[in-house]
Design a protein around this motif. Structure first.
Motif, PDB file in Angstrom:
ATOM      1  N   MET A 274       0.846  -1.201   0.000  1.00 42.49           N
ATOM      2  CA  MET A 274       0.000   0.000   0.000  1.00 42.49           C
ATOM      3  C   MET A 274       0.881   1.252   0.000  1.00 42.49           C
ATOM      4  N   GLU A 275       0.548   2.195  -0.855  1.00 42.99           N
ATOM      5  CA  GLU A 275       1.294   3.450  -0.920  1.00 42.99           C
ATOM      6  C   GLU A 275       0.987   4.289   0.309  1.00 42.99           C
ATOM      7  N   ALA A 276       1.994   4.980   0.809  1.00 44.21           N
ATOM      8  CA  ALA A 276       1.814   5.849   1.975  1.00 44.21           C
ATOM      9  C   ALA A 276       1.137   7.140   1.530  1.00 44.21           C
ATOM     10  N   ARG A 277      -0.178   7.191   1.680  1.00 45.46           N
ATOM     11  CA  ARG A 277      -0.959   8.348   1.275  1.00 45.46           C
ATOM     12  C   ARG A 277      -1.696   8.923   2.480  1.00 45.46           C
ATOM     13  N   LEU A 278      -1.938  10.231   2.422  1.00 44.81           N
ATOM     14  CA  LEU A 278      -2.678  10.909   3.495  1.00 44.81           C
ATOM     15  C   LEU A 278      -3.951  11.545   2.950  1.00 44.81           C
ATOM     16  N   ASP A 279      -4.490  10.948   1.895  1.00 40.15           N
ATOM     17  CA  ASP A 279      -5.679  11.509   1.262  1.00 40.15           C
ATOM     18  C   ASP A 279      -6.808  11.711   2.264  1.00 40.15           C
ATOM     19  N   GLY A 280      -7.336  12.941   2.287  1.00 41.02           N
ATOM     20  CA  GLY A 280      -8.473  13.253   3.138  1.00 41.02           C
ATOM     21  C   GLY A 280      -8.145  13.494   4.590  1.00 41.02           C
ATOM     22  N   LYS A 281      -6.873  13.403   4.974  1.00 39.60           N
ATOM     23  CA  LYS A 281      -6.500  13.521   6.389  1.00 39.60           C
ATOM     24  C   LYS A 281      -6.031  14.933   6.738  1.00 39.60           C
ATOM     25  N   VAL A 282      -6.310  15.310   7.968  1.00 39.90           N
ATOM     26  CA  VAL A 282      -5.854  16.588   8.518  1.00 39.90           C
ATOM     27  C   VAL A 282      -4.737  16.292   9.511  1.00 39.90           C
ATOM     28  N   ILE A 283      -3.583  16.917   9.301  1.00 39.05           N
ATOM     29  CA  ILE A 283      -2.400  16.627  10.100  1.00 39.05           C
ATOM     30  C   ILE A 283      -1.891  17.890  10.774  1.00 39.05           C
ATOM     31  N   LEU A 284      -1.594  17.791  12.056  1.00 41.43           N
ATOM     32  CA  LEU A 284      -0.984  18.880  12.814  1.00 41.43           C
ATOM     33  C   LEU A 284       0.502  18.569  12.969  1.00 41.43           C
ATOM     34  N   ILE A 285       1.354  19.526  12.597  1.00 40.15           N
ATOM     35  CA  ILE A 285       2.797  19.319  12.630  1.00 40.15           C
ATOM     36  C   ILE A 285       3.461  20.451  13.403  1.00 40.15           C
ATOM     37  N   THR A 286       4.212  20.126  14.436  1.00 40.56           N
ATOM     38  CA  THR A 286       4.953  21.151  15.178  1.00 40.56           C
ATOM     39  C   THR A 286       6.355  21.295  14.592  1.00 40.56           C
ATOM     40  N   GLY A 287       6.984  22.426  14.879  1.00 41.64           N
ATOM     41  CA  GLY A 287       8.319  22.660  14.356  1.00 41.64           C
ATOM     42  C   GLY A 287       8.361  22.730  12.852  1.00 41.64           C
ATOM     43  N   ALA A 288       7.296  23.247  12.242  1.00 41.40           N
ATOM     44  CA  ALA A 288       7.134  23.158  10.782  1.00 41.40           C
ATOM     45  C   ALA A 288       7.653  24.366  10.022  1.00 41.40           C
ATOM     46  N   THR A 289       8.403  25.236  10.672  1.00 42.65           N
ATOM     47  CA  THR A 289       8.873  26.434   9.982  1.00 42.65           C
ATOM     48  C   THR A 289      10.199  26.222   9.258  1.00 42.65           C
ATOM     49  N   GLN A 290      10.893  25.110   9.541  1.00 41.12           N
ATOM     50  CA  GLN A 290      12.160  24.841   8.869  1.00 41.12           C
ATOM     51  C   GLN A 290      12.543  23.377   9.057  1.00 41.12           C
ATOM     52  N   GLY A 291      13.611  22.984   8.396  1.00 39.47           N
ATOM     53  CA  GLY A 291      14.222  21.685   8.639  1.00 39.47           C
ATOM     54  C   GLY A 291      13.285  20.512   8.518  1.00 39.47           C
ATOM     55  N   LEU A 292      13.357  19.631   9.507  1.00 37.78           N
ATOM     56  CA  LEU A 292      12.606  18.387   9.475  1.00 37.78           C
ATOM     57  C   LEU A 292      11.099  18.624   9.450  1.00 37.78           C
ATOM     58  N   GLY A 293      10.598  19.518  10.284  1.00 38.22           N
ATOM     59  CA  GLY A 293       9.159  19.773  10.326  1.00 38.22           C
ATOM     60  C   GLY A 293       8.620  20.291   9.010  1.00 38.22           C
ATOM     61  N   GLU A 294       9.370  21.198   8.373  1.00 36.02           N
ATOM     62  CA  GLU A 294       8.945  21.730   7.074  1.00 36.02           C
ATOM     63  C   GLU A 294       8.974  20.641   6.009  1.00 36.02           C
TER      64      GLU A 294
ATOM     65  N   VAL B  10       5.570  10.026   7.356  1.00 39.38           N
ATOM     66  CA  VAL B  10       4.336   9.972   6.564  1.00 39.38           C
ATOM     67  C   VAL B  10       3.828   8.535   6.476  1.00 39.38           C
ATOM     68  N   PHE B  11       4.741   7.576   6.336  1.00 43.76           N
ATOM     69  CA  PHE B  11       4.327   6.169   6.336  1.00 43.76           C
ATOM     70  C   PHE B  11       3.590   5.833   7.636  1.00 43.76           C
ATOM     71  N   MET B  12       4.135   6.244   8.767  1.00 48.01           N
ATOM     72  CA  MET B  12       3.507   5.945  10.058  1.00 48.01           C
ATOM     73  C   MET B  12       2.178   6.677  10.226  1.00 48.01           C
ATOM     74  N   LEU B  13       2.081   7.877   9.682  1.00 45.95           N
ATOM     75  CA  LEU B  13       0.829   8.627   9.763  1.00 45.95           C
ATOM     76  C   LEU B  13      -0.250   8.048   8.855  1.00 45.95           C
ATOM     77  N   SER B  14       0.171   7.394   7.787  1.00 49.12           N
ATOM     78  CA  SER B  14      -0.765   6.904   6.783  1.00 49.12           C
ATOM     79  C   SER B  14      -1.345   5.537   7.137  1.00 49.12           C
ATOM     80  N   ASP B  15      -2.357   5.149   6.378  1.00 46.56           N
ATOM     81  CA  ASP B  15      -2.963   3.828   6.572  1.00 46.56           C
ATOM     82  C   ASP B  15      -2.020   2.706   6.160  1.00 46.56           C
ATOM     83  N   ALA B  16      -0.954   3.046   5.416  1.00 48.87           N
ATOM     84  CA  ALA B  16       0.025   2.034   5.017  1.00 48.87           C
ATOM     85  C   ALA B  16       0.740   1.456   6.232  1.00 48.87           C
ATOM     86  N   GLY B  17       0.723   2.198   7.332  1.00 45.73           N
ATOM     87  CA  GLY B  17       1.338   1.717   8.560  1.00 45.73           C
ATOM     88  C   GLY B  17       0.551   0.604   9.227  1.00 45.73           C
ATOM     89  N   GLY B  18      -0.631   0.334   8.707  1.00 44.17           N
ATOM     90  CA  GLY B  18      -1.447  -0.751   9.259  1.00 44.17           C
ATOM     91  C   GLY B  18      -1.770  -0.529  10.722  1.00 44.17           C
TER      92      GLY B  18
END
Length: 260
Positions: A1-21, A234-242
């Protein structure tokens, strides 16, 4: 299964640079329906949000300092007000100040634990409450560190914060598996982020040639890069993570317990 986030709302901290961005960028490319981003730098954060919005992904940015005890609730509340739900949470932001047993003080201890452990705990708390109310499950990924296993002497306090978050990751996973909320963590190894470049070249005084020297000492001939960690996140956030939950994955090229 492809790691997709279709239709999902995700909150990400530290998203202004580097890893979070980088995680935000990949989440957008992976079909996320909405992104709630936060960080301390409002100028950079708004620029990231505008760029992703122009790319077709609804994105909200709220400047916040995770040292503020009220920040976690504000972030989740803002996400719910804008998007009506939260499907995933990536706790990326962290302080990496160095201090050993001999030079740490109470202020540094408090500051690092407030941002690296307390804030993720309460972000998880508010996100889990919203996910349980919606009864559609969800996924949480905590960005940890290989230092959680022990840590180098000058990272004693930082390592302790990541060790605490590792335990909280498994505790949350166990407590909320029947709510179909998956909680996993990534023990990140040495990564070539903008902050690490400044730390090594300027703060620690290793100069501009530190990257080449470091990479020559590594098994795969390179440091990790933000894209490596973003792919796993993204894999862990997605349904591909089972149904995987409570996992703490070492994303590193050294094997724990083996003499290098």
């Amino acid at each position: 299964m492809e790691a997709r986030l279709d239709g999902k709302v995700i909150l990400i901290t530290g998203a202004t640079q580097g890893l979070g961005e980088t995680i935000a960028d990949l989440a957008a490319k992976s079909g996320a329906a909405g992104l709630m981003l936060t960080g301390r730098d409002a100028t950079r954060g708004n620029a990231v949000a505008e760029r992703l919005s122009q790319a077709g992904v609804e994105t909200e940015f709220l400047a916040a300092d995770l040292a503020d005890a009220d920040a976690p609730e504000k972030l989740v509340s803002t996400c719910l007000a804008r998007f009506g739900r939260i499907d995933g949470l990536a706790n990326v932001a962290a302080l990496t100040d160095r201090a050993s047993f001999l030079d740490a003080d109470i202020d540094m201890w408090t500051r690092l634990f407030d941002v690296n452990a307390r804030a993720p705990f309460f972000l998880m708390q508010h996100a889990i409450k919203a996910m349980r109310e919606r009864k559609q499950g969800g996924s949480i990924v905590n960005i940890l560190s290989m230092n959680a296993h022990c840590g180098t002497p000058e990272l004693a306090v930082y390592s302790a914060t990541k060790g605490a978050l590792a335990t909280l990751t498994r505790n949350a996973a166990n407590a909320h598996r029947w709510d179909r909320i998956r909680v996993n963590g990534i023990n990140v190894g040495w990564t070539l982020t903008p902050a690490e470049k400044v730390m090594q070249a300027e703060t620690l005084g290793h100069g501009e040639g530190w990257v080449k020297e470091a990479e020559e000492s590594l098994p795969f001939g390179r440091l990790l890069v933000p894209e490596d960690i973003a792919n796993l996140t993204v894999f862990m956030l997605s349904d591909a993570g089972g149904p995987m939950t409570g996992a703490l994955v070492d994303q590193e090229q050294w094997v724990v317990g083996v003499n290098k």
